[in-house]
Design an enzyme around this catalytic site. Sequence first.
Site, PDB file in Angstrom:
ATOM      1  N   ASP A  94       0.861  -1.186   0.000  1.00 54.56           N
ATOM      2  CA  ASP A  94       0.000   0.000   0.000  1.00 54.56           C
ATOM      3  C   ASP A  94       0.897   1.235   0.000  1.00 54.56           C
ATOM      4  O   ASP A  94       1.986   1.226   0.584  1.00 54.56           O
ATOM      5  CB  ASP A  94      -0.912   0.005   1.245  1.00 54.56           C
ATOM      6  CG  ASP A  94      -2.120   0.911   1.055  1.00 54.56           C
ATOM      7  OD1 ASP A  94      -3.240   0.395   0.876  1.00 54.56           O
ATOM      8  OD2 ASP A  94      -1.938   2.162   1.056  1.00 54.56           O
ATOM      9  N   LYS A 124      -0.705   3.282   7.189  1.00 59.47           N
ATOM     10  CA  LYS A 124      -1.507   2.053   7.128  1.00 59.47           C
ATOM     11  C   LYS A 124      -0.590   0.820   7.194  1.00 59.47           C
ATOM     12  O   LYS A 124      -0.839  -0.121   7.953  1.00 59.47           O
ATOM     13  CB  LYS A 124      -2.305   2.055   5.813  1.00 59.47           C
ATOM     14  CG  LYS A 124      -3.520   1.182   5.839  1.00 59.47           C
ATOM     15  CD  LYS A 124      -4.253   1.224   4.513  1.00 59.47           C
ATOM     16  CE  LYS A 124      -5.148   2.420   4.345  1.00 59.47           C
ATOM     17  NZ  LYS A 124      -5.814   2.455   3.034  1.00 59.47           N
ATOM     18  N   ARG A 158     -19.028  -8.028   2.752  1.00 58.71           N
ATOM     19  CA  ARG A 158     -19.714  -6.903   3.375  1.00 58.71           C
ATOM     20  C   ARG A 158     -18.872  -6.405   4.528  1.00 58.71           C
ATOM     21  O   ARG A 158     -18.325  -7.217   5.282  1.00 58.71           O
ATOM     22  CB  ARG A 158     -21.067  -7.365   3.955  1.00 58.71           C
ATOM     23  CG  ARG A 158     -22.047  -7.895   2.955  1.00 58.71           C
ATOM     24  CD  ARG A 158     -23.053  -8.819   3.627  1.00 58.71           C
ATOM     25  NE  ARG A 158     -22.396  -9.988   4.218  1.00 58.71           N
ATOM     26  CZ  ARG A 158     -22.987 -10.825   5.070  1.00 58.71           C
ATOM     27  NH1 ARG A 158     -24.225 -10.625   5.467  1.00 58.71           N
ATOM     28  NH2 ARG A 158     -22.334 -11.878   5.543  1.00 58.71           N
ATOM     29  N   PHE A 186     -32.495  -7.489   3.028  1.00 57.39           N
ATOM     30  CA  PHE A 186     -32.346  -6.226   2.287  1.00 57.39           C
ATOM     31  C   PHE A 186     -33.692  -5.572   1.991  1.00 57.39           C
ATOM     32  O   PHE A 186     -33.840  -4.821   1.030  1.00 57.39           O
ATOM     33  CB  PHE A 186     -31.499  -6.398   1.024  1.00 57.39           C
ATOM     34  CG  PHE A 186     -30.043  -6.162   1.325  1.00 57.39           C
ATOM     35  CD1 PHE A 186     -29.340  -7.050   2.114  1.00 57.39           C
ATOM     36  CD2 PHE A 186     -29.396  -5.015   0.885  1.00 57.39           C
ATOM     37  CE1 PHE A 186     -28.019  -6.812   2.449  1.00 57.39           C
ATOM     38  CE2 PHE A 186     -28.067  -4.769   1.215  1.00 57.39           C
ATOM     39  CZ  PHE A 186     -27.375  -5.673   1.993  1.00 57.39           C
ATOM     40  N   GLY A 227     -35.891   2.359   5.878  1.00 61.35           N
ATOM     41  CA  GLY A 227     -35.307   3.309   6.818  1.00 61.35           C
ATOM     42  C   GLY A 227     -34.576   4.398   6.063  1.00 61.35           C
ATOM     43  O   GLY A 227     -35.057   4.863   5.022  1.00 61.35           O
ATOM     44  N   GLY A 274     -25.855   3.703   2.177  1.00 60.05           N
ATOM     45  CA  GLY A 274     -24.711   4.609   2.038  1.00 60.05           C
ATOM     46  C   GLY A 274     -23.465   3.759   1.912  1.00 60.05           C
ATOM     47  O   GLY A 274     -23.545   2.618   1.481  1.00 60.05           O
ATOM     48  N   CYS A 293     -19.603   1.757  -1.355  1.00 62.91           N
ATOM     49  CA  CYS A 293     -19.835   0.836  -2.479  1.00 62.91           C
ATOM     50  C   CYS A 293     -21.151   1.103  -3.215  1.00 62.91           C
ATOM     51  O   CYS A 293     -21.138   1.552  -4.352  1.00 62.91           O
ATOM     52  CB  CYS A 293     -19.787  -0.597  -1.998  1.00 62.91           C
ATOM     53  SG  CYS A 293     -18.220  -1.013  -1.215  1.00 62.91           S
ATOM     54  N   LYS A 317     -23.170   1.879   8.506  1.00 60.09           N
ATOM     55  CA  LYS A 317     -23.883   0.679   8.945  1.00 60.09           C
ATOM     56  C   LYS A 317     -23.243   0.215  10.244  1.00 60.09           C
ATOM     57  O   LYS A 317     -22.119   0.624  10.565  1.00 60.09           O
ATOM     58  CB  LYS A 317     -23.817  -0.422   7.870  1.00 60.09           C
ATOM     59  CG  LYS A 317     -22.413  -0.961   7.632  1.00 60.09           C
ATOM     60  CD  LYS A 317     -22.362  -1.895   6.462  1.00 60.09           C
ATOM     61  CE  LYS A 317     -22.531  -3.330   6.864  1.00 60.09           C
ATOM     62  NZ  LYS A 317     -22.237  -4.257   5.743  1.00 60.09           N
ATOM     63  N   ARG A 356     -18.060   6.804   4.925  1.00 58.24           N
ATOM     64  CA  ARG A 356     -18.225   7.283   3.550  1.00 58.24           C
ATOM     65  C   ARG A 356     -19.710   7.319   3.198  1.00 58.24           C
ATOM     66  O   ARG A 356     -20.419   6.346   3.383  1.00 58.24           O
ATOM     67  CB  ARG A 356     -17.457   6.367   2.572  1.00 58.24           C
ATOM     68  CG  ARG A 356     -15.957   6.567   2.640  1.00 58.24           C
ATOM     69  CD  ARG A 356     -15.218   5.597   1.760  1.00 58.24           C
ATOM     70  NE  ARG A 356     -15.361   4.221   2.232  1.00 58.24           N
ATOM     71  CZ  ARG A 356     -14.937   3.144   1.577  1.00 58.24           C
ATOM     72  NH1 ARG A 356     -14.362   3.283   0.395  1.00 58.24           N
ATOM     73  NH2 ARG A 356     -15.095   1.951   2.076  1.00 58.24           N
TER      74      ARG A 356
HETATM   75  C1  UGA Z   1     -22.004  -4.004  -0.182  1.00 62.76           C
HETATM   76  C2  UGA Z   1     -22.511  -5.374  -0.655  1.00 62.76           C
HETATM   77  O1  UGA Z   1     -23.521  -5.857   0.223  1.00 62.76           O
HETATM   78  C3  UGA Z   1     -21.356  -6.383  -0.705  1.00 62.76           C
HETATM   79  O2  UGA Z   1     -21.806  -7.621  -1.209  1.00 62.76           O
HETATM   80  C4  UGA Z   1     -20.265  -5.818  -1.610  1.00 62.76           C
HETATM   81  O3  UGA Z   1     -19.139  -6.682  -1.665  1.00 62.76           O
HETATM   82  C5  UGA Z   1     -19.812  -4.469  -1.074  1.00 62.76           C
HETATM   83  O4  UGA Z   1     -20.936  -3.560  -1.019  1.00 62.76           O
HETATM   84  C6  UGA Z   1     -18.760  -3.919  -1.991  1.00 62.76           C
HETATM   85  O5  UGA Z   1     -19.088  -3.545  -3.120  1.00 62.76           O
HETATM   86  O6  UGA Z   1     -17.578  -3.926  -1.630  1.00 62.76           O
HETATM   87  P1  UGA Z   1     -21.440  -2.968   2.231  1.00 62.76           P
HETATM   88  O7  UGA Z   1     -21.213  -1.677   1.519  1.00 62.76           O
HETATM   89  O8  UGA Z   1     -20.445  -3.427   3.246  1.00 62.76           O
HETATM   90  O9  UGA Z   1     -21.559  -4.168   1.167  1.00 62.76           O
HETATM   91  O10 UGA Z   1     -22.831  -2.827   2.985  1.00 62.76           O
HETATM   92  P2  UGA Z   1     -24.287  -3.476   2.891  1.00 62.76           P
HETATM   93  O11 UGA Z   1     -24.453  -4.462   3.968  1.00 62.76           O
HETATM   94  O12 UGA Z   1     -24.615  -3.885   1.511  1.00 62.76           O
HETATM   95  O13 UGA Z   1     -25.175  -2.194   3.269  1.00 62.76           O
HETATM   96  C7  UGA Z   1     -25.167  -1.051   2.426  1.00 62.76           C
HETATM   97  C8  UGA Z   1     -26.096   0.013   2.961  1.00 62.76           C
HETATM   98  O14 UGA Z   1     -27.452  -0.389   2.791  1.00 62.76           O
HETATM   99  C9  UGA Z   1     -25.945   0.342   4.437  1.00 62.76           C
HETATM  100  O15 UGA Z   1     -25.972   1.753   4.572  1.00 62.76           O
HETATM  101  C10 UGA Z   1     -27.144  -0.307   5.077  1.00 62.76           C
HETATM  102  O16 UGA Z   1     -27.555   0.372   6.234  1.00 62.76           O
HETATM  103  C11 UGA Z   1     -28.184  -0.181   3.976  1.00 62.76           C
HETATM  104  N1  UGA Z   1     -29.276  -1.191   4.053  1.00 62.76           N
HETATM  105  C12 UGA Z   1     -28.990  -2.517   3.963  1.00 62.76           C
HETATM  106  C13 UGA Z   1     -30.588  -0.770   4.177  1.00 62.76           C
HETATM  107  O17 UGA Z   1     -30.876   0.438   4.243  1.00 62.76           O
HETATM  108  N2  UGA Z   1     -31.590  -1.703   4.224  1.00 62.76           N
HETATM  109  C14 UGA Z   1     -31.334  -3.028   4.147  1.00 62.76           C
HETATM  110  O18 UGA Z   1     -32.303  -3.829   4.191  1.00 62.76           O
HETATM  111  C15 UGA Z   1     -30.007  -3.449   4.012  1.00 62.76           C
END
Ligand code: UGA
Length: 440
Positions: free
Chosen positions: A30, A35, A151, A254, A258, A262, A265, A328, A335
């Site tokens: 990196d 880091k 995730r 999912f 709410g 965010g 990703c 989350k 971010r």
């Molecule tokens: C997401 C994908 O779920 C992963 O599979 C993927 O690898 C990753 O992006 C990536 O591209 O690297 P992540 O960003 O860690 O993972 O978070 P998520 O669990 O997907 O949640 C994303 C957002 O959606 C959070 O802000 C969460 O609060 C929100 N969310 C999730 C909701 O508002 N409602 C839901 O039912 C689920």
Amino acid sequence: MRISVIGCGYLGAVHAASMVELGHEVVGIDVDQRKVAALCAGRSPFYEPGFDELLQHSLGSGRLSFSTDVADAAGSRVHFLCVGTPQKHGEYAADMRFVEAAVESLLEVLQPGDLVAGKSTVPVGTAAQLAELVAGKVPGALVAWNPEFLREGFAVRDTLHPDRLVYGLPADPADAATAEALLDEVYAPIVARGTPKVTTDHATAEMVKTAANSFLATKISFINAMAELCEATGADVKQLADAIGYDERIGRRFLNAGLGFGGGCLPKDIRAFMARAGELGADQALTFLREVDNINMRRRIRMVELAREVLDGSLLGKRVAVLGAAFKPDSDDIRDSPALNVAAQLQLQGAVVCVTDPAAVDNSRREWPHLDFAATPEEAAERADAVLVLTEWRQYRELDPVAFGAVVRQKRVLDGRNALDREAWTAAGWTYRALGRRAS
Ligand code: UGA
């Protein structure tokens, strides 16, 4: 096998340590000296449950090292690209500078027979371009695309126990067989346990990742659109989600209505996907994602409006406690955090906002120095006129509404994630409001 991992963020650092667990010798590269120093010392530069233990265990084996010098990647057979592809400033497209720089530097150490395995989320077409560049400079070196679906908050588990492996292989059959064999060797224990594996071409593999994230974003915005309708009709979005979720074709996951999505990703990936579709002359195919994005952003505005409503029509001078700053739970990643977005809007509109989070206060303070921060929910909510729960950390879901009621000035709670036990809070005398649900 000797492996290098270029880019040691959430994805790369966890991948590097996990590959050691699978039996390999790994160097993580990196450009960020701080880091690398932290990782070498066995300290995670970010909050990720289980990662500190994994890192220390892997370092203890003597088969994991980190460096800022890409020369240390020489001698590795597989080079994983794990650098970020953030949104470009002022544009929807992905900023590919880090990928380009990483590949440029790798060219100095690549040997014929080496494999560059891309994990970063990239616009479709990137792998083919990189393959051409690599083949031109180092004949016999190959490029594969091997997207990652981890995730945050579950990064270690998702890396060591993925639900599928996707290999985007070179077009030439002999090259494809070589690349597949190398990836199979890397993931041998995962392959051996029968994890589904999809072997395909570069473009499909790249698209699998952006399609998956777009689907997840669409699912969240779908239920949030239903929440808007529930608000207009007096229906209850949580019960609606439960009821449609019993249909296995739909599924309950999912569908949590709410504040919306965010993070680093989903938001930028759907935008980059739209931008790429436009470049390919297929923009119509993805115009619905603009609506997905709009629905998502409207939830943040609605949350501020709901707070104003609950605070008797004015935010001016009102003390507001915001529980949650990370995008989350189980993450310190802020971010594009919906929680901080709402906190900042409230503050800018005259409220006195105090934010707390179990892991993300330091990161938040750096980015949003004008907000007040507290270490605990009790401190944040002292004499508050309203409490907003905007990230559903377990600590907040399990708050005792009776004891917590003694801290605040007014017992008003806004559940931005539909995560609290409404009955328990109302029984303790709180006015409970949530997106997509009737007032109670
Ligand atoms: C997401 C994908 O779920 C992963 O599979 C993927 O690898 C990753 O992006 C990536 O591209 O690297 P992540 O960003 O860690 O993972 O978070 P998520 O669990 O997907 O949640 C994303 C957002 O959606 C959070 O802000 C969460 O609060 C929100 N969310 C999730 C909701 O508002 N409602 C839901 O039912 C689920």
